[in-house]
Write a protein that holds these residues in place. Structure first.
Motif, mmCIF file in Angstrom:
data_model
loop_
_atom_site.group_PDB
_atom_site.id
_atom_site.type_symbol
_atom_site.label_atom_id
_atom_site.label_comp_id
_atom_site.label_asym_id
_atom_site.label_seq_id
_atom_site.Cartn_x
_atom_site.Cartn_y
_atom_site.Cartn_z
ATOM 1 N N THR A 1 1.021 -1.407 0.168
ATOM 2 C CA THR A 1 0.166 0.543 0.321
ATOM 3 C C THR A 1 1.000 1.729 0.042
ATOM 4 N N PHE A 2 0.144 1.791 -0.718
ATOM 5 C CA PHE A 2 1.234 3.505 -1.078
ATOM 6 C C PHE A 2 0.297 4.844 -0.877
ATOM 7 N N ASP A 3 0.956 5.931 -1.484
ATOM 8 C CA ASP A 3 0.182 6.627 -1.411
ATOM 9 C C ASP A 3 0.601 7.573 -2.743
ATOM 10 N N ILE A 4 -0.468 8.204 -3.562
ATOM 11 C CA ILE A 4 -0.358 9.029 -4.852
ATOM 12 C C ILE A 4 -1.047 10.157 -4.419
ATOM 13 N N GLN A 5 -0.411 11.385 -5.117
ATOM 14 C CA GLN A 5 -0.558 12.388 -4.661
ATOM 15 C C GLN A 5 -1.245 13.348 -6.114
ATOM 16 N N ALA A 6 -2.121 13.745 -6.111
ATOM 17 C CA ALA A 6 -2.422 14.382 -7.003
ATOM 18 C C ALA A 6 -3.690 16.122 -7.159
ATOM 19 N N LYS A 7 -2.880 16.676 -7.630
ATOM 20 C CA LYS A 7 -3.593 18.280 -7.581
ATOM 21 C C LYS A 7 -4.823 17.900 -7.666
ATOM 22 N N ALA A 8 -5.398 17.378 -9.551
ATOM 23 C CA ALA A 8 -7.266 17.245 -9.062
ATOM 24 C C ALA A 8 -6.852 15.271 -8.690
ATOM 25 N N ILE A 9 -8.291 15.053 -9.444
ATOM 26 C CA ILE A 9 -8.362 13.393 -9.367
ATOM 27 C C ILE A 9 -9.918 13.508 -10.287
ATOM 28 N N ILE A 10 -9.636 12.375 -10.775
ATOM 29 C CA ILE A 10 -11.272 12.196 -12.239
ATOM 30 C C ILE A 10 -10.997 10.804 -11.701
ATOM 31 N N ASN A 11 -12.637 10.663 -10.590
ATOM 32 C CA ASN A 11 -13.259 9.618 -11.362
ATOM 33 C C ASN A 11 -14.064 9.401 -12.128
ATOM 34 N N THR A 12 -13.357 7.949 -12.930
ATOM 35 C CA THR A 12 -13.993 6.735 -14.322
ATOM 36 C C THR A 12 -14.343 5.314 -14.316
ATOM 37 N N SER A 13 -14.737 5.548 -12.994
ATOM 38 C CA SER A 13 -14.140 4.494 -12.041
ATOM 39 C C SER A 13 -16.018 3.512 -12.878
ATOM 40 N N GLY A 14 -16.803 3.818 -13.434
ATOM 41 C CA GLY A 14 -17.976 3.245 -14.215
ATOM 42 C C GLY A 14 -18.797 2.842 -12.655
ATOM 43 N N PRO A 15 -19.161 1.342 -13.297
ATOM 44 C CA PRO A 15 -20.694 0.687 -12.055
ATOM 45 C C PRO A 15 -20.167 0.960 -10.936
ATOM 46 N N TRP A 16 -18.372 1.096 -10.161
ATOM 47 C CA TRP A 16 -17.763 1.440 -9.303
ATOM 48 C C TRP A 16 -16.780 3.190 -8.961
ATOM 49 N N ILE A 17 -17.969 3.402 -9.312
ATOM 50 C CA ILE A 17 -18.368 5.537 -8.418
ATOM 51 C C ILE A 17 -18.643 5.547 -7.520
ATOM 52 N N ASN A 18 -19.373 4.612 -7.596
ATOM 53 C CA ASN A 18 -20.724 4.977 -5.657
ATOM 54 C C ASN A 18 -19.458 4.644 -4.468
ATOM 55 N N GLN A 19 -18.349 3.549 -5.399
ATOM 56 C CA GLN A 19 -18.260 2.460 -3.833
ATOM 57 C C GLN A 19 -16.652 3.787 -3.833
ATOM 58 N N VAL A 20 -16.292 4.123 -4.990
ATOM 59 C CA VAL A 20 -15.380 5.180 -4.687
ATOM 60 C C VAL A 20 -15.691 6.316 -3.868
ATOM 61 N N LEU A 21 -16.356 6.791 -4.090
ATOM 62 C CA LEU A 21 -16.677 8.307 -3.893
ATOM 63 C C LEU A 21 -17.116 7.494 -1.907
ATOM 64 N N GLY A 22 -17.966 6.137 -2.065
ATOM 65 C CA GLY A 22 -17.979 5.474 -0.175
ATOM 66 C C GLY A 22 -16.504 5.788 0.576
ATOM 67 N N LEU A 23 -15.459 5.925 -0.168
ATOM 68 C CA LEU A 23 -14.309 6.102 0.755
ATOM 69 C C LEU A 23 -13.917 6.809 1.204
#
Length: 569
Positions: free
Chosen positions: A220-242
């Motif tokens: 496990t590690f971190d990735i840093q970014a100024k903007a994140i674009i979530n294109t996870s398709g059917p997993w959009i709700n799951q990703v936002l739940g994090l």
């Protein structure tokens, strides 16, 4: 493409894209082409879910006439033309024939008007396409006799003729996604598959990166970014739940299914036939009351669909009940009795989840009609964007809007979009026929011409780089030599880690039918020798591949006994 996790963890990117389907690949390419520093992570393999499970049709938007949605028509027409220009080896015109019945909305008069309007709206459909192979002709009609001669066995009762128009078809949807990613990596994209987002890095209301877990090592590690674009398709709700205190909005999804079967016709037309089952699109101005089933020729088979159903199950364990497959077979046989399809005629079940308009079950599934690019600043999350896409065809266009949103967020000057002007990797082809002739001459010592054509379509101008991987000599002398080179190239240059990656999403030999035992063993041997797999790992990888087929497949010969559960990919 090289999987450099150390570089991902030690760099702050302008944009991080979550999800490696067609939308994520287009967003990453668009952002990289415009000069942003970009990373992309995918928790499984690239194009391993919904993007792989389409009807392979690149729509020109004729069906939007029933909604009087000319804006979407124009977008689709432009994107169809663009894809044939930037990926000419993968996207090709597809003639479609629809029999007409009576004199109402399904009749010859209504279809004649529709074809005329379509030709008018798409008057510039061939602009900038010098290759005549990519030209979309005007629509035309057939007499009842001509229609019956082309489609023997259709019902002649009330038949008033037929309508022919053209869309386009993607030969290999997975390799089109790879072409976007490969093109982006040449411009600086940092990308990794089998890297799952397991949390967000949050400082107050600012989202400044993600935590990821490597499925191959469990690190496990971190990735840093100024903007994140979530294109996870059917997993959009799951990703936002994090997120800490995630937004309360929820996007429902419906299950879409297509079947790959034995070829039903001996011509190159896709055929549209009206289902006998009732269906109403509540958003349509002109309602036909029956769904149009499409039967498209694809890689020597018929690709049939699409049906939609409510799916309340877990997205990571997608499966289609056998009774739903049988229901689609019955629907096809009722619409076209000569098909006489049985479960033994089913080579593959394509399945994926698409955005739905309703969270509750209704009589008819209503898909979301329009894409959505969501900036969460109003919800208290700065630096986060989500993309909900509805069509494979227009993913590049949606990516422009998503990157525009990110650019506004970053307040960083960038040039306008140029992604419609640059050929994707493998796509620098001025004349496809001449390219194929030249490639076939280079490979004339391989007697399996179908394998050669499949190879040239998949790789385009990149095929010479693949051939450098040929072992035991200076050139490929058989179909299996050619396959060995593709597997080696997939491992070295395309980030393939499993046998499934190679069979389904790199070589495409498992996209339509089960590979022969020799093909399967060849792929497994190359991967085993290159990646130093144990014998038990080889056996497990082969089992994982063969378990994807759920029906008794008559040809080519199967490897081992097949199970009776339809598994998602």
């Amino acid at each position: 493409m090289k999987r450099n996790l150390e570089e991902l963890s030690n760099t702050q990117f302008d944009v991080l894209v979550i999800g490696g389907g067609i939308y994520g690949a287009c967003v990453a390419y668009e952002a990289t082409l415009r000069g942003l520093s970009v990373a992309l992570v995918e928790k499984q393999d690239f194009c391993g879910a919904t993007s792989a499970n389409s009807l392979k049709t690149i729509h020109g938007g004729l069906r939007y006439l029933q909604h009087a949605d000319f804006k979407r028509m124009r977008e689709s027409i432009y994107e169809r033309r663009t894809l044939m220009k930037i990926a000419p080896h993968l996207v090709h015109p597809l003639p479609v024939l629809v029999p007409t019945y009576g004199h109402g909305l399904k009749g010859i008069e209504a279809m004649t008007v529709a074809l005329k309007i379509n030709d008018l709206v798409s008057c510039d459909r061939n602009l900038g396409l010098p290759d005549p192979q990519k030209h979309i002709p005007t629509g035309r009609t057939l007499s009842p006799t001509e229609c019956l001669n082309t489609l023997p066995g259709i019902s002649a009762d009330g038949l008033t003729g037929g309508a022919i128009f053209h869309d386009a078809q993607v030969y290999n949807s997975e390799r089109l996604v790879l072409a976007y990613l490969q093109s982006a990596t040449q411009l600086g994209l940092r990308v990794a598959n089998y890297l799952e987002v397991t949390g967000f890095l949050q400082t107050g209301s600012n989202i400044c990166g993600v935590q990821v877990t490597d499925a191959l090592t469990a690190n496990t590690f971190d990735i840093q970014a100024k903007a994140i674009i979530n294109t996870s398709g059917p997993w959009i709700n799951q990703v936002l739940g994090l997120l800490k205190s995630p937004p309360t909005t929820y996007q429902p999804f419906a299950l879409a299914m297509n079947l790959v079967t034995r070829a039903l016709f001996d011509h190159d037309y896709a055929v549209g036939l009206y289902s006998k089952a009732d269906y109403t699109d509540k958003d349509a101005i002109l309602k036909r009351k029956n769904r149009l089933l499409f039967i498209a020729p694809w890689q020597g088979c018929s690709l049939i669909g699409t049906t939609y159903s409510h799916y309340p199950g877990a997205h990571d364990q997608l499966s289609v009940p056998q009774n739903e497959v049988q229901h689609l077979l019955d629907d096809i046989n009722n619409a076209y009795p000569p098909a006489n399809l049985t479960p033994q005629d089913v080579y593959w079940v394509h399945q994926g989840l698409l955005p739905s308009s309703h969270s509750q079950e209704t009589t008819n599934v209503q898909l979301t009609k329009h894409y959505h690019v969501q900036d969460y600043q109003k919800e208290g999350f700065n630096g986060l964007i989500s993309v909900t896409g509805v069509k494979y065809t227009t993913a590049r266009n949606v990516a422009i809007h998503a990157v525009d949103t990110a650019v506004a967020m970053l307040q960083k000057p960038v040039p306008p979009s140029q992604s419609a002007q640059h050929p994707l990797q493998g796509g620098g082809i001025e004349n496809l026929s001449e390219f194929l002739q030249h490639g076939q001459k280079q490979l004339d010592h391989i007697t399996d011409r179908q394998s050669v054509q499949h190879f040239l379509y998949n790789y385009g101008t990149t095929y010479a780089s693949v051939l450098k991987q040929v072992q035991h000599g200076q050139r490929a002398t058989s179909q299996l030599d050619l396959l060995q080179a593709q597997v080696t190239y997939a491992i070295e240059e395309e980030m393939a880690h499993t046998l499934s990656d190679v069979i389904f999403r790199r070589t495409g030999i498992g996209a339509a039918q089960m590979p022969t035992p020799a093909e399967l063993q060849t792929c497994a041997d190359v991967m085993s020798n290159t990646l130093l797999w144990s014998q038990s790992r080889v056996e497990q990888e082969i089992s994982d591949v063969t378990s994807r087929w759920s029906w008794s497949i008559p040809k080519p010969p199967s490897v081992g006994e097949q199970t009776a559960t339809i598994q998602g990919i």
